[in-house]
Design an enzyme around this catalytic site. Structure first.
Site, PDB file in Angstrom:
ATOM      1  N   GLU A   1       0.813  -1.217   0.000  1.00 43.10           N
ATOM      2  CA  GLU A   1       0.000   0.000   0.000  1.00 43.10           C
ATOM      3  C   GLU A   1       0.849   1.271   0.000  1.00 43.10           C
ATOM      4  O   GLU A   1       0.492   2.271  -0.628  1.00 43.10           O
ATOM      5  CB  GLU A   1      -0.954  -0.003   1.199  1.00 43.10           C
ATOM      6  CG  GLU A   1      -2.139  -0.938   1.062  1.00 43.10           C
ATOM      7  CD  GLU A   1      -1.776  -2.415   1.240  1.00 43.10           C
ATOM      8  OE1 GLU A   1      -0.664  -2.691   1.737  1.00 43.10           O
ATOM      9  OE2 GLU A   1      -2.598  -3.275   0.897  1.00 43.10           O
TER      10      GLU A   1
ATOM     11  N   HIS B   1     -10.643  -6.219   7.958  1.00 43.66           N
ATOM     12  CA  HIS B   1     -11.485  -6.083   6.771  1.00 43.66           C
ATOM     13  C   HIS B   1     -12.779  -5.305   7.043  1.00 43.66           C
ATOM     14  O   HIS B   1     -13.644  -5.251   6.171  1.00 43.66           O
ATOM     15  CB  HIS B   1     -11.863  -7.456   6.217  1.00 43.66           C
ATOM     16  CG  HIS B   1     -10.716  -8.198   5.610  1.00 43.66           C
ATOM     17  ND1 HIS B   1      -9.677  -8.688   6.349  1.00 43.66           N
ATOM     18  CD2 HIS B   1     -10.447  -8.525   4.323  1.00 43.66           C
ATOM     19  CE1 HIS B   1      -8.820  -9.302   5.545  1.00 43.66           C
ATOM     20  NE2 HIS B   1      -9.259  -9.212   4.317  1.00 43.66           N
TER      21      HIS B   1
END
Length: 329
Positions: free
Chosen positions: A66, A135
């Site tokens: 990321e 998540h």
């Protein structure tokens, strides 16, 4: 070119896909990058078919890194592109956090306006899908605390389509939060319709209590308004849409009318957007308030296991309890 005013019924995910498609078509400087966004079309299929139509130079699969994704977006912006980076899940954004708050947010100011960062960072956020750890988080407050970033959260297909286009067209960096639990929710989309991404919207008018929310909880807030109406309480539901900056004139007008305020969001209570909204409205509307404002939020815990998330997320009963509190019942 004649504006396209054809109304379509789309899911929220397909509305974002349509907005990305339109942005890629209209501006050759727009490029997409992220993990599995190409051949797979993203884990939620939000970018389905875009690679086949626009090619690998504009729809780029990246390594699982990321920080590198955001760093690549910074470099592309420097070179005149308008990158749209996808963070696959909310809890994965933290490796890119330093790049976002230290580079993306500050380069325009640091260079005295010489360098713009027209970067859009898409982030599926929120819970309710029974996912594993990392998540189902709600990290939006980290970014509203950082000057130099715009932060928006969409709740319906029309806004999803309109605001992704506005975010990409903006010269400011934008965190674009998508409620993953509502990706399959359907609604009408008119391509050329859409209010400014800086404006909040009143989704249900009312006169007794102002109920402020955004993203995944907007439908629950609307349900709360309907339930409260059965008991004779009129709730004005406001979808913030823009979390930074907040459209305070719309909120102030509502609170001055109702005199009571409840703010609800999935994120943890401490340091959340609810506290900031309540503090600001208390400063500006203190003499209009009939009771102390109330927050209805997630609890101050790490996001719980899937079997427990229904206890963590604000639901209809908890929001109605908040309304009863400000009504003194």
């Amino acid at each position: 070119m004649t504006p396209d005013t054809t109304t379509k019924t789309l899911t929220l995910a397909k509305a974002i896909n349509a907005g990305l498609h339109r942005a890629l078509t209209d501006d050759p400087r727009v490029v997409l990058l992220g993990e599995d966004i190409g051949a797979l079309g993203g884990v939620f299929r939000v970018t389905s078919d875009l690679l086949a139509e626009f090619g690998p130079r504009r729809v780029m699969d990246t390594p699982l890194a990321e920080s590198a994704i955001i760093g690549m977006a910074v470099g592309l912006a420097y070179r005149g592109y308008r990158p749209v980076a996808e963070i696959q899940f909310d809890g994965f954004i933290y490796p890119g956090f330093d790049q976002i708050v230290s580079q993306v947010a500050k380069l325009h100011y640091r260079t005295q306006g010489a360098v713009k960062m027209p970067i859009t960072i898409r982030v599926p956020f929120g819970g309710g899908i029974g996912a594993a750890e990392h998540h189902s988080e709600s990290p939006e407050a980290y970014f509203t605390h950082t000057s130099g970033l715009r932060v928006i959260a969409v709740s319906n297909p029309q806004d999803a389509y309109s605001l992704i286009r506005q975010a990409i067209a903006s010269d400011d960096p934008v965190l674009y939060f998508e409620p993953k639990g509502r990706y399959h929710a359907k609604g009408e989309v008119i391509p050329e319709l859409g209010a400014s991404m800086e404006r909040a919207t009143i989704v249900a008018p009312g006169t007794d209590v102002t109920l402020v929310t955004y993203g995944p909880l907007v439908p629950t807030a609307r349900d709360a308004a309907l339930a409260a109406a059965d008991e004779g309480v009129s709730i004005e539901v406001i979808d913030l849409r823009s979390l930074s900056p907040v459209d305070y004139p719309t909120l102030e007008a509502s609170v001055r009318k109702t005199g009571r305020l409840v703010v609800t969001h999935e994120a943890n209570r401490t340091g959340g957007i609810g506290g900031e909204v309540i503090a600001s409205l208390t400063e500006s509307c203190f003499n209009y308030l009939e009771s102390a404002p109330v927050r209805v939020t997630g609890f101050d815990i790490p996001y719980p296991a899937a079997k427990l998330e229904s206890h963590h997320l604000p639901d209809l009963d908890r929001i109605l309890d908040g309304i009863d509190t400000v009504m003194g019942r």
